[in-house]
Structure formats: C-alpha cells, structure tokens
Write a protein that holds these residues in place. Structure first.
Motif, mmCIF file in Angstrom:
data_model
loop_
_atom_site.group_PDB
_atom_site.id
_atom_site.type_symbol
_atom_site.label_atom_id
_atom_site.label_comp_id
_atom_site.label_asym_id
_atom_site.label_seq_id
_atom_site.Cartn_x
_atom_site.Cartn_y
_atom_site.Cartn_z
ATOM 1 N N ASN A 92 1.929 -16.841 44.155
ATOM 2 C CA ASN A 92 1.543 -15.609 43.525
ATOM 3 C C ASN A 92 2.862 -14.708 43.989
ATOM 4 O O ASN A 92 4.022 -14.830 44.495
ATOM 5 C CB ASN A 92 1.072 -15.089 45.337
ATOM 6 N N THR A 96 -0.862 -14.050 40.476
ATOM 7 C CA THR A 96 -1.443 -15.690 40.893
ATOM 8 C C THR A 96 -1.199 -16.793 39.988
ATOM 9 O O THR A 96 -1.905 -16.370 39.239
ATOM 10 C CB THR A 96 -2.412 -15.536 41.581
ATOM 11 N N LYS A 120 -8.888 -25.420 47.604
ATOM 12 C CA LYS A 120 -9.077 -24.044 47.843
ATOM 13 C C LYS A 120 -8.291 -23.388 47.731
ATOM 14 O O LYS A 120 -6.749 -23.566 46.943
ATOM 15 C CB LYS A 120 -9.378 -23.648 49.400
ATOM 16 N N VAL A 121 -7.735 -22.446 46.744
ATOM 17 C CA VAL A 121 -6.560 -21.652 46.006
ATOM 18 C C VAL A 121 -6.231 -19.685 47.248
ATOM 19 O O VAL A 121 -7.397 -19.522 46.941
ATOM 20 C CB VAL A 121 -6.532 -21.374 44.861
ATOM 21 N N GLU A 122 -5.363 -19.546 47.224
ATOM 22 C CA GLU A 122 -5.314 -18.211 47.488
ATOM 23 C C GLU A 122 -4.776 -16.978 46.443
ATOM 24 O O GLU A 122 -4.290 -17.782 45.952
ATOM 25 C CB GLU A 122 -3.974 -17.756 49.244
ATOM 26 N N ASN A 143 -8.263 -10.302 45.831
ATOM 27 C CA ASN A 143 -7.585 -11.172 46.761
ATOM 28 C C ASN A 143 -8.469 -11.433 47.719
ATOM 29 O O ASN A 143 -9.546 -11.585 48.493
ATOM 30 C CB ASN A 143 -7.006 -9.725 47.446
ATOM 31 N N GLY A 144 -8.157 -12.596 48.051
ATOM 32 C CA GLY A 144 -8.997 -13.835 48.883
ATOM 33 C C GLY A 144 -8.227 -15.728 48.681
ATOM 34 O O GLY A 144 -7.898 -15.720 47.369
ATOM 35 N N THR A 145 -9.466 -15.850 49.625
ATOM 36 C CA THR A 145 -8.663 -17.497 49.598
ATOM 37 C C THR A 145 -10.308 -18.244 48.382
ATOM 38 O O THR A 145 -11.522 -17.597 48.688
ATOM 39 C CB THR A 145 -8.560 -17.944 50.263
ATOM 40 N N TYR A 146 -10.914 -18.918 47.306
ATOM 41 C CA TYR A 146 -11.181 -18.877 46.990
ATOM 42 C C TYR A 146 -11.475 -20.992 46.831
ATOM 43 O O TYR A 146 -10.567 -21.171 46.878
ATOM 44 C CB TYR A 146 -11.749 -18.353 45.342
ATOM 45 N N ASN A 147 -12.828 -21.858 46.072
ATOM 46 C CA ASN A 147 -12.504 -22.963 45.700
ATOM 47 C C ASN A 147 -12.580 -22.645 44.326
ATOM 48 O O ASN A 147 -13.802 -22.321 43.851
ATOM 49 C CB ASN A 147 -13.864 -23.416 46.491
ATOM 50 N N LYS A 157 -3.677 -13.855 45.332
ATOM 51 C CA LYS A 157 -2.830 -12.556 45.653
ATOM 52 C C LYS A 157 -2.301 -12.057 45.029
ATOM 53 O O LYS A 157 -1.726 -12.638 44.540
ATOM 54 C CB LYS A 157 -2.524 -12.860 47.589
#
Length: 248
Positions: free
Chosen positions: A247, A195, A188-190, A101-105, A192
């Motif tokens: 998500n 997804t 950026k995509v989150e 889980n996290g924010t990614y490019n 969680k």
C-alpha cells in the motif's frame, strides 16, 4: 439578520471548497503485477530460448513461448480478460481504478469459462492467433507454452504444452467437452489508497503437482488429448499464489 447572512456565505464557501477538494482527489489505484519464477528463481523473457530449467521428472528444458489467458478478475465490475505474454512482456501488469479502500477476496479465472469461451467473439485474441481449431470445438486457448527439451535419446526435441477446453473426440460426430478453465482464489487483500499486488506464477508447477509430467510421453498434440487436458487442469491449480501486497 446581517450576522446570519455572513454565516450562510461562510458555510457555502466551505461547502464548495470541500467539493472542489473531493473532485481533485485521485481514486485508489490498484496494480496487479504478474511475476514469473521457476521454483522461486525469477524468470523474464531474457531467460527464454536457453535449456536452463529442469522439471520434476528430470528433463532439461527451455521456454520459447509463454502466454496465457486470465478472465473475470473480481475487482473489476464487468466481464474482462487479459492475455499475459511473458515473451513480449505484455499484459503482466493490470491497472484497476475506482475500487474503494477495504479488504477484498481476490480471484480470477485461468482461461475462459464455457459461457465466455465463444468462438470468434474476441477480436484481439483472433488477431494474435489464440483461437482453437473448429475440429477441436473452437473457442480459445487458455495457454500456449512452447519449448524444447532433452529427450531420452539425449536429443533436443520440441514440446507444445497448450491448454484448452478438454474435448473428447471418440465420436467425431458427437464431441464431448469438459470445462478445464479454473478459478484462482488468492485470498484476502487490503486495498488502501494506491496498492500494488504481486501475483506469483511458478511455471515449474505445470510439470509436477499432482501429476508428474514426462515430456518424453506427453510433448505435442496435447490439444486433442482429453486426459492430458484434465491433467494440465489439475496441475495448474498450484501455479498461482499471492505475493507482496504494498500500500503506497
């Protein structure tokens, strides 16, 4: 002493129970879903083989075949590639496991970069005739987009909008190449838990931005056309965009 022994047993049971729970929890599941449209109007394989689209130059056209290659999705650890075949409805969804889980490019490459575009290297692509002839430098297609259009004589004609690594064949004994694959950076995509990420593909962009495409002038034999390949590379950079991120 007896109290300490009971406490130790309780701690061990609790610790082991937590380990069992952890091992049974499914890792986050990511689904990349490629959806296709023509300036916002959804396209599926059911829309193929019908003269129902009009490009920016005003030419009415159909889609007969559409398949393209993406590689090196950055959310996956190793080198990877997928052939998206819209006509066969395959490769349009890609599942990725073990992403925390996290924010990614989110990024990937359209086609193969030069270092990955090795002739004969990929058995699956060999088996589905995605190779580029040796006379054009070998390696693989980036896209095969075939269709028909109504030409200036109001007749039905064919087009083969095929993208490959650009090759200058001015001197047949000394071919010159230019890498016309390109990176698609969707921002950026989150992530969680589970997804689903939609990647929107606007097919109409191949014909209009920044190069207005005239099918009466550029329709077939484009693989060996060095300048046409560079034009297609430029137009492709506005084809892909980020859609819904859900998500679950």
């Amino acid at each position: 002493m007896k109290k300490y022994s009971i406490l130790l047993v309780v701690i061990l049971i609790a610790f082991n129970s937590c380990k069992e729970i952890d091992c049974c929890v499914s890792p986050p599941f990511i689904n990349l879903k490629f959806t296709h449209n023509w300036n916002g109007i959804p396209i599926t394989n059911e829309d193929f083989s019908a003269l129902k689209f009009t490009n920016e130059n005003g030419e009415k056209l159909s889609i007969e075949k559409l398949r393209y290659l993406i590689s090196n999705i950055n959310l996956m650890d190793s080198k990877n590639y997928t052939l998206v075949d819209v006509g066969e409805n395959t490769g349009t969804e890609i599942s990725i496991l073990d992403v925390k889980n996290g924010t990614y490019n989110l990024s990937f490459r359209f086609g193969f970069a030069n270092e990955d575009n090795k002739d004969g290297e990929y058995q699956f692509l060999n088996s589905v005739n995605f190779n580029v002839p040796a006379m054009l430098g070998g390696g693989y297609h980036f896209m095969q987009f075939d269709g028909k259009y109504i030409d200036d004589n109001n007749q039905e004609a064919g087009f083969n909008y095929h993208t490959i690594r650009a090759v200058d064949r001015t001197n047949l004994t000394d071919l010159k190449f230019e890498d016309t694959s390109f990176e698609v950076n969707l921002g950026k995509v989150e992530i969680k838990n589970n997804t689903e990420i939609e990647i929107k593909v606007n097919i109409a962009e191949w014909f209009k931005n920044p190069n207005l495409w005239n099918l009466n002038e550029l329709n077939t034999n484009l693989m060996g056309n060095f300048e046409a390949q560079k034009m297609m590379n430029a137009n492709g950079k506005s084809v892909f965009s980020l859609g819904k991120v859900v998500n679950k």
